[in-house]
Write a protein that holds these residues in place. Structure first.
Motif, PDB file in Angstrom:
ATOM      1  N   PRO A 169      16.711  47.777 -15.331  1.00 45.34           N
ATOM      2  CA  PRO A 169      16.038  48.926 -14.721  1.00 45.34           C
ATOM      3  C   PRO A 169      16.420  50.265 -15.350  1.00 45.34           C
ATOM      4  N   PHE A 170      15.744  51.306 -14.880  1.00 48.00           N
ATOM      5  CA  PHE A 170      16.067  52.722 -15.126  1.00 48.00           C
ATOM      6  C   PHE A 170      16.517  53.001 -16.560  1.00 48.00           C
TER       7      PHE A 170
ATOM      8  N   ILE B 214      11.495  44.952 -17.506  1.00 48.31           N
ATOM      9  CA  ILE B 214      12.253  45.923 -18.282  1.00 48.31           C
ATOM     10  C   ILE B 214      11.591  47.283 -18.127  1.00 48.31           C
ATOM     11  N   HIS B 215      12.324  48.235 -17.577  1.00 44.25           N
ATOM     12  CA  HIS B 215      11.809  49.570 -17.275  1.00 44.25           C
ATOM     13  C   HIS B 215      12.225  50.541 -18.383  1.00 44.25           C
ATOM     14  N   LEU B 216      11.233  51.122 -19.052  1.00 45.08           N
ATOM     15  CA  LEU B 216      11.468  52.025 -20.175  1.00 45.08           C
ATOM     16  C   LEU B 216      10.845  53.393 -19.936  1.00 45.08           C
ATOM     17  N   PRO B 217      11.375  54.431 -20.578  1.00 45.66           N
ATOM     18  CA  PRO B 217      10.688  55.720 -20.567  1.00 45.66           C
ATOM     19  C   PRO B 217       9.493  55.672 -21.512  1.00 45.66           C
TER      20      PRO B 217
ATOM     21  N   VAL C 213       2.018  45.149 -18.711  1.00 41.72           N
ATOM     22  CA  VAL C 213       2.727  46.414 -18.872  1.00 41.72           C
ATOM     23  C   VAL C 213       2.145  47.398 -17.869  1.00 41.72           C
ATOM     24  N   LEU C 214       2.996  47.993 -17.047  1.00 44.56           N
ATOM     25  CA  LEU C 214       2.549  48.918 -16.017  1.00 44.56           C
ATOM     26  C   LEU C 214       2.983  50.334 -16.350  1.00 44.56           C
ATOM     27  N   GLY C 215       2.219  51.307 -15.804  1.00 44.08           N
ATOM     28  CA  GLY C 215       2.558  52.713 -16.002  1.00 44.08           C
ATOM     29  C   GLY C 215       3.451  53.268 -14.925  1.00 44.08           C
ATOM     30  N   ASP C 216       3.608  52.567 -13.816  1.00 47.45           N
ATOM     31  CA  ASP C 216       4.541  52.951 -12.758  1.00 47.45           C
ATOM     32  C   ASP C 216       4.627  51.805 -11.762  1.00 47.45           C
TER      33      ASP C 216
ATOM     34  N   GLU D  91       6.523  56.377 -17.320  1.00 45.19           N
ATOM     35  CA  GLU D  91       7.147  55.066 -17.267  1.00 45.19           C
ATOM     36  C   GLU D  91       6.375  54.026 -18.076  1.00 45.19           C
ATOM     37  N   ALA D  92       7.102  52.988 -18.503  1.00 38.06           N
ATOM     38  CA  ALA D  92       6.495  51.801 -19.114  1.00 38.06           C
ATOM     39  C   ALA D  92       7.310  50.608 -18.629  1.00 38.06           C
ATOM     40  N   ILE D  93       6.695  49.753 -17.827  1.00 37.34           N
ATOM     41  CA  ILE D  93       7.398  48.632 -17.218  1.00 37.34           C
ATOM     42  C   ILE D  93       6.816  47.337 -17.776  1.00 37.34           C
ATOM     43  N   TYR D  94       7.617  46.643 -18.563  1.00 40.51           N
ATOM     44  CA  TYR D  94       7.198  45.385 -19.179  1.00 40.51           C
ATOM     45  C   TYR D  94       7.614  44.225 -18.287  1.00 40.51           C
TER      46      TYR D  94
END
Length: 272
Positions: free
Chosen positions: A115-116, A147-150, A238-241, A250-253
Motif C-alpha cells: 500500500p501507500f 499494489i498502490h502507486l503514485p 488498474v484503478l485510478g482510486d 493514484e494508480a492501483i494495480y
C-alpha cells in the motif's frame, strides 16, 4: 540542517507517519483491500506495512495479517500500537522487519498488498521485479495482490504552499510538517521531496526538528506488467482510486496469481 533519509532512526518522519497518512484522502482503501483478499478469516501479507494502519484495521475485521517493513523505526511503532490492542485482535497480527525484495516465509497467503506507494520506494527495475517475485511466491494460486502507486501526474506536480500542523499528544505538544523542496527528473523518473518536521511544546518552543528526503520512483506500466507476468501474476485491472473514481493521483494495480508460477526470488528486471 542536513537532510536525513526518510524513516531514519534519528529523524521524525516515523514518529509523525500517522499524522501524514491520516491527511491523505484514500477513500475506501481498507474496504478495497478486504474485498480483494476475501472473507474475514482470510490471510493477508502486507509489504511496507509502516506503523500498522492497515494491518490493524484488517485484523479488527477478522483477517490474519503478516506485516513487513524495512524501517526498524516503523516496525517498532507498529508493534507498540499492536500491544495496546484487545488480545483477540492482536493475536491475528504478526510483524517482521525485512526487505520486501528478499523475504522468504514458509507459508502462502490468500492476498497480498503493497500500500501507500511502498513499491515506489524501490529504486531499480531489478528491485521492483524481485518484490513482485516475493509477492508471487507467497500468494496461493488464485489469490489477488494489490499494489498502490503514485500516478505520474502526481509526481510532476509543482511545489506549492504545503504545510500540515495540529495537536500531537496529550501533553499539549503540536506538530508542523512542511514540504520545503520538490524535484522530479523526467529522464530517470526520480521524485524527491524534502520534508521538514517540527515538534513544538505548549509554550511554543521548538523541541525537535528534522529534514528528511522522501524519494519515489515512477513505475512504468509496461515494466510492472511484464515482470508480474514473468513470475506468475496476471493483471486483473488498474484503478485510478479506491472508490472507483480517477483523481489523477493514484494508480492501483491488481494482479491474480496463476495456478502455476515461477516464484523463486531472483532478479527479473532489466539491468540497473
Amino acid at each position: 540542517m542536513s537532510n536525513l533519509p526518510y524513516y531514519d532512526d534519528t529523524g521524525l518522519s516515523a514518529a509523525f507517519y500517522d499524522v501524514v497518512s491520516s491527511a491523505y484522502p484514500f477513500r475506501g482503501d481498507i474496504d478495497f483491500y478486504a474485498d480483494i483478499v476475501g472473507p474475514a478469516g482470510s490471510s493477508v501479507l502486507e509489504l511496507g506495512c509502516g506503523t500498522g494502519r492497515i494491518v490493524i484495521a484488517l485484523a479488527e475485521r477478522g483477517y490474519g495479517v503478516f506485516g513487513v517493513d524495512l524501517a526498524p523505526a516503523m516496525i517498532q511503532r507498529a508493534a507498540m500500537k499492536c500491544e495496546r490492542l484487545p488480545p483477540e485482535v492482536g493475536s491475528r497480527i504478526a510483524l517482521m522487519q525485512g526487505d520486501m525484495t528478499r523475504i522468504v516465509l514458509d507459508r502462502q497467503f490468500d492476498g497480498a498488498i503493497i500500500p501507500f506507494y511502498g513499491y515506489a520506494h524501490l529504486g531499480t527495475p531489478t528491485a521492483r521485479a524481485d518484490a513482485l517475485a516475493v509477492v508471487a511466491r507467497h500468494l496461493k494460486p488464485g489469490g489477488k495482490a494489490a499494489i498502490h502507486l503514485p500516478a505520474h501526474a502526481m509526481l510532476r506536480q509543482p511545489l506549492g504552499d504545503e504545510e500540515l500542523s495540529g495537536p500531537y499528544n496529550a501533553a499539549g505538544d503540536s506538530v508542523r510538517i512542511r514540504v520545503v523542496a520538490r524535484t522530479f527528473a523526467e529522464d530517470t523518473g526520480r521524485f524527491c521531496q524534502v520534508m521538514e518536521y517540527t515538534l513544538i511544546d505548549p509554550a511554543g518552543t521548538i523541541t525537535r526538528q528534522s529534514r528528511e528526503e522522501l524519494v519515489y520512483h515512477a513505475v512504468d506500466r509496461t515494466e510492472i506488467v511484464r515482470n508480474a507476468e514473468r513470475c506468475g501474476l496476471s493483471l486483473a485491472g488498474v484503478l485510478g482510486d479506491f472508490d472507483g473514481s480517477d483523481t489523477g493521483r493514484e494508480a492501483i494495480y491488481v494482479f491474480v496469481r496463476r495456478e502455476t508460477a515461477h516464484t523463486s526470488v531472483e532478479s527479473y528486471g532489466v539491468p540497473d
